[in-house]
Scaffold this motif. Sequence first.
Motif, PDB file in Angstrom:
ATOM      1  N   SER A  36      52.198 -38.557 -23.392  1.00 12.58           N
ATOM      2  CA  SER A  36      51.051 -38.218 -24.225  1.00 12.58           C
ATOM      3  C   SER A  36      51.105 -36.743 -24.567  1.00 12.58           C
ATOM      4  O   SER A  36      51.416 -35.916 -23.711  1.00 12.58           O
ATOM      5  CB  SER A  36      49.745 -38.496 -23.482  1.00 12.58           C
ATOM      6  OG  SER A  36      49.641 -39.857 -23.159  1.00 12.58           O
TER       7      SER A  36
ATOM      8  N   GLN B 128      48.836 -33.747 -26.832  1.00 14.73           N
ATOM      9  CA  GLN B 128      47.703 -33.378 -27.674  1.00 14.73           C
ATOM     10  C   GLN B 128      48.218 -32.525 -28.833  1.00 14.73           C
ATOM     11  O   GLN B 128      48.974 -31.579 -28.623  1.00 14.73           O
ATOM     12  CB  GLN B 128      46.645 -32.614 -26.884  1.00 14.73           C
ATOM     13  CG  GLN B 128      45.394 -32.347 -27.698  1.00 14.73           C
ATOM     14  CD  GLN B 128      44.241 -31.854 -26.855  1.00 14.73           C
ATOM     15  OE1 GLN B 128      44.171 -32.095 -25.654  1.00 14.73           O
ATOM     16  NE2 GLN B 128      43.316 -31.158 -27.501  1.00 14.73           N
TER      17      GLN B 128
ATOM     18  N   SER C  75      47.311 -30.778 -32.904  1.00 12.70           N
ATOM     19  CA  SER C  75      46.273 -30.311 -33.820  1.00 12.70           C
ATOM     20  C   SER C  75      46.621 -30.764 -35.228  1.00 12.70           C
ATOM     21  O   SER C  75      47.736 -30.563 -35.693  1.00 12.70           O
ATOM     22  CB  SER C  75      46.171 -28.787 -33.798  1.00 12.70           C
ATOM     23  OG  SER C  75      45.715 -28.352 -32.544  1.00 12.70           O
TER      24      SER C  75
ATOM     25  N   GLU D 218      41.710 -32.468 -33.368  1.00 14.24           N
ATOM     26  CA  GLU D 218      42.521 -32.680 -32.167  1.00 14.24           C
ATOM     27  C   GLU D 218      42.789 -34.173 -31.974  1.00 14.24           C
ATOM     28  O   GLU D 218      41.871 -34.975 -31.918  1.00 14.24           O
ATOM     29  CB  GLU D 218      41.812 -32.113 -30.930  1.00 14.24           C
ATOM     30  CG  GLU D 218      41.581 -30.616 -31.006  1.00 14.24           C
ATOM     31  CD  GLU D 218      42.865 -29.816 -31.149  1.00 14.24           C
ATOM     32  OE1 GLU D 218      43.838 -30.108 -30.420  1.00 14.24           O
ATOM     33  OE2 GLU D 218      42.908 -28.908 -32.001  1.00 14.24           O
ATOM     34  N   VAL D 219      44.081 -34.518 -31.892  1.00 15.05           N
ATOM     35  CA  VAL D 219      44.480 -35.910 -31.723  1.00 15.05           C
ATOM     36  C   VAL D 219      45.464 -36.040 -30.564  1.00 15.05           C
ATOM     37  O   VAL D 219      46.107 -35.067 -30.168  1.00 15.05           O
ATOM     38  CB  VAL D 219      45.110 -36.488 -33.019  1.00 15.05           C
ATOM     39  CG1 VAL D 219      44.131 -36.445 -34.170  1.00 15.05           C
ATOM     40  CG2 VAL D 219      46.381 -35.779 -33.378  1.00 15.05           C
ATOM     41  N   MET D 220      45.545 -37.234 -30.036  1.00 15.81           N
ATOM     42  CA  MET D 220      46.504 -37.546 -28.979  1.00 15.81           C
ATOM     43  C   MET D 220      47.594 -38.442 -29.553  1.00 15.81           C
ATOM     44  O   MET D 220      47.301 -39.424 -30.238  1.00 15.81           O
ATOM     45  CB  MET D 220      45.825 -38.280 -27.818  1.00 15.81           C
ATOM     46  CG  MET D 220      44.876 -37.439 -27.004  1.00 15.81           C
ATOM     47  SD  MET D 220      45.652 -36.045 -26.181  1.00 15.81           S
ATOM     48  CE  MET D 220      46.773 -36.849 -25.053  1.00 15.81           C
TER      49      MET D 220
ATOM     50  N   TRP E 283      45.266 -41.196 -31.454  1.00 13.66           N
ATOM     51  CA  TRP E 283      43.844 -41.312 -31.119  1.00 13.66           C
ATOM     52  C   TRP E 283      43.143 -39.983 -31.369  1.00 13.66           C
ATOM     53  O   TRP E 283      43.721 -38.923 -31.121  1.00 13.66           O
ATOM     54  CB  TRP E 283      43.672 -41.618 -29.624  1.00 13.66           C
ATOM     55  CG  TRP E 283      44.076 -42.987 -29.204  1.00 13.66           C
ATOM     56  CD1 TRP E 283      45.320 -43.402 -28.852  1.00 13.66           C
ATOM     57  CD2 TRP E 283      43.223 -44.114 -29.063  1.00 13.66           C
ATOM     58  NE1 TRP E 283      45.295 -44.716 -28.500  1.00 13.66           N
ATOM     59  CE2 TRP E 283      44.016 -45.184 -28.608  1.00 13.66           C
ATOM     60  CE3 TRP E 283      41.857 -44.320 -29.258  1.00 13.66           C
ATOM     61  CZ2 TRP E 283      43.498 -46.449 -28.369  1.00 13.66           C
ATOM     62  CZ3 TRP E 283      41.342 -45.581 -29.011  1.00 13.66           C
ATOM     63  CH2 TRP E 283      42.155 -46.629 -28.576  1.00 13.66           C
ATOM     64  N   ASP E 284      41.892 -40.033 -31.755  1.00 12.81           N
ATOM     65  CA  ASP E 284      41.042 -38.860 -31.704  1.00 12.81           C
ATOM     66  C   ASP E 284      40.923 -38.489 -30.228  1.00 12.81           C
ATOM     67  O   ASP E 284      40.806 -39.384 -29.374  1.00 12.81           O
ATOM     68  CB  ASP E 284      39.666 -39.193 -32.291  1.00 12.81           C
ATOM     69  CG  ASP E 284      38.690 -38.053 -32.102  1.00 12.81           C
ATOM     70  OD1 ASP E 284      38.800 -37.062 -32.834  1.00 12.81           O
ATOM     71  OD2 ASP E 284      37.845 -38.164 -31.182  1.00 12.81           O
ATOM     72  N   VAL E 285      40.963 -37.217 -29.892  1.00 12.30           N
ATOM     73  CA  VAL E 285      40.947 -36.795 -28.489  1.00 12.30           C
ATOM     74  C   VAL E 285      39.728 -37.341 -27.749  1.00 12.30           C
ATOM     75  O   VAL E 285      39.846 -37.844 -26.629  1.00 12.30           O
ATOM     76  CB  VAL E 285      41.016 -35.254 -28.362  1.00 12.30           C
ATOM     77  CG1 VAL E 285      40.679 -34.797 -26.965  1.00 12.30           C
ATOM     78  CG2 VAL E 285      42.402 -34.762 -28.727  1.00 12.30           C
TER      79      VAL E 285
ATOM     80  N   TRP F  24      40.166 -41.021 -27.112  1.00 13.37           N
ATOM     81  CA  TRP F  24      41.164 -41.222 -26.065  1.00 13.37           C
ATOM     82  C   TRP F  24      40.548 -40.964 -24.687  1.00 13.37           C
ATOM     83  O   TRP F  24      40.741 -41.735 -23.760  1.00 13.37           O
ATOM     84  CB  TRP F  24      42.369 -40.320 -26.300  1.00 13.37           C
ATOM     85  CG  TRP F  24      43.407 -40.418 -25.222  1.00 13.37           C
ATOM     86  CD1 TRP F  24      43.754 -39.445 -24.341  1.00 13.37           C
ATOM     87  CD2 TRP F  24      44.208 -41.552 -24.890  1.00 13.37           C
ATOM     88  NE1 TRP F  24      44.729 -39.900 -23.486  1.00 13.37           N
ATOM     89  CE2 TRP F  24      45.022 -41.202 -23.802  1.00 13.37           C
ATOM     90  CE3 TRP F  24      44.311 -42.836 -25.409  1.00 13.37           C
ATOM     91  CZ2 TRP F  24      45.928 -42.090 -23.228  1.00 13.37           C
ATOM     92  CZ3 TRP F  24      45.222 -43.719 -24.829  1.00 13.37           C
ATOM     93  CH2 TRP F  24      46.014 -43.343 -23.759  1.00 13.37           C
ATOM     94  N   ASP F  25      39.806 -39.871 -24.580  1.00 13.25           N
ATOM     95  CA  ASP F  25      39.149 -39.563 -23.313  1.00 13.25           C
ATOM     96  C   ASP F  25      38.183 -40.680 -22.913  1.00 13.25           C
ATOM     97  O   ASP F  25      38.090 -41.038 -21.739  1.00 13.25           O
ATOM     98  CB  ASP F  25      38.408 -38.226 -23.396  1.00 13.25           C
ATOM     99  CG  ASP F  25      39.355 -37.030 -23.452  1.00 13.25           C
ATOM    100  OD1 ASP F  25      40.551 -37.209 -23.124  1.00 13.25           O
ATOM    101  OD2 ASP F  25      38.894 -35.935 -23.810  1.00 13.25           O
TER     102      ASP F  25
END
Length: 161
Positions: free
Chosen positions: A18, A20, A22, A119-121, A132-134, A137-138
């Motif tokens: 994974s 992260q 921008s 911010e995306v994963m 995923w959008d961060v 994802w969280d």
Amino acid sequence: MRRKRNFFGVEWVMFRGSTQLSMVAKGRLTVPAKHRDALTSGGAGEVVLTAHPHRCLILYPKEAWTPIEAKLTSLSSFNPQISAIQRMIVGQADVLSLDGAGRLLVSAVLRKFAKLDKEVMLVGQGSHFELWDVMAWDQQLEKLMGTEQLVVPQELEGFSL
């Protein structure tokens, strides 16, 4: 890089880990250098980015995507559930090329679908990546970790790490 053959007999690289990332103006996203060659090999430098029912995006090397698309489009569009999935996955698929800096342009339609912001994963799933959008994802991780006892699907019974 480790190569395998998928269900359709197409050779592919294992995408893991994974990262992260921008997303910059107009939806440009830089693919990490360690994944660029594997993503674009065999497909004349092209990748496929499309929607996934879990409200994320999936990113495939074009060569690995082609048999998946063929399988989906071969199914009966008279079945309302199948046609809905075809519309989502095939209907929103974009064939993209990475630019010289390793960036791809995520369309406004796909950004809206997955609610991607800055911010995306980028999450490896073996044959492909999920985007995923961060925050989403969280939430996925919290949902999984928040359960006191993880319900293990029958397919994983007896599986050990």
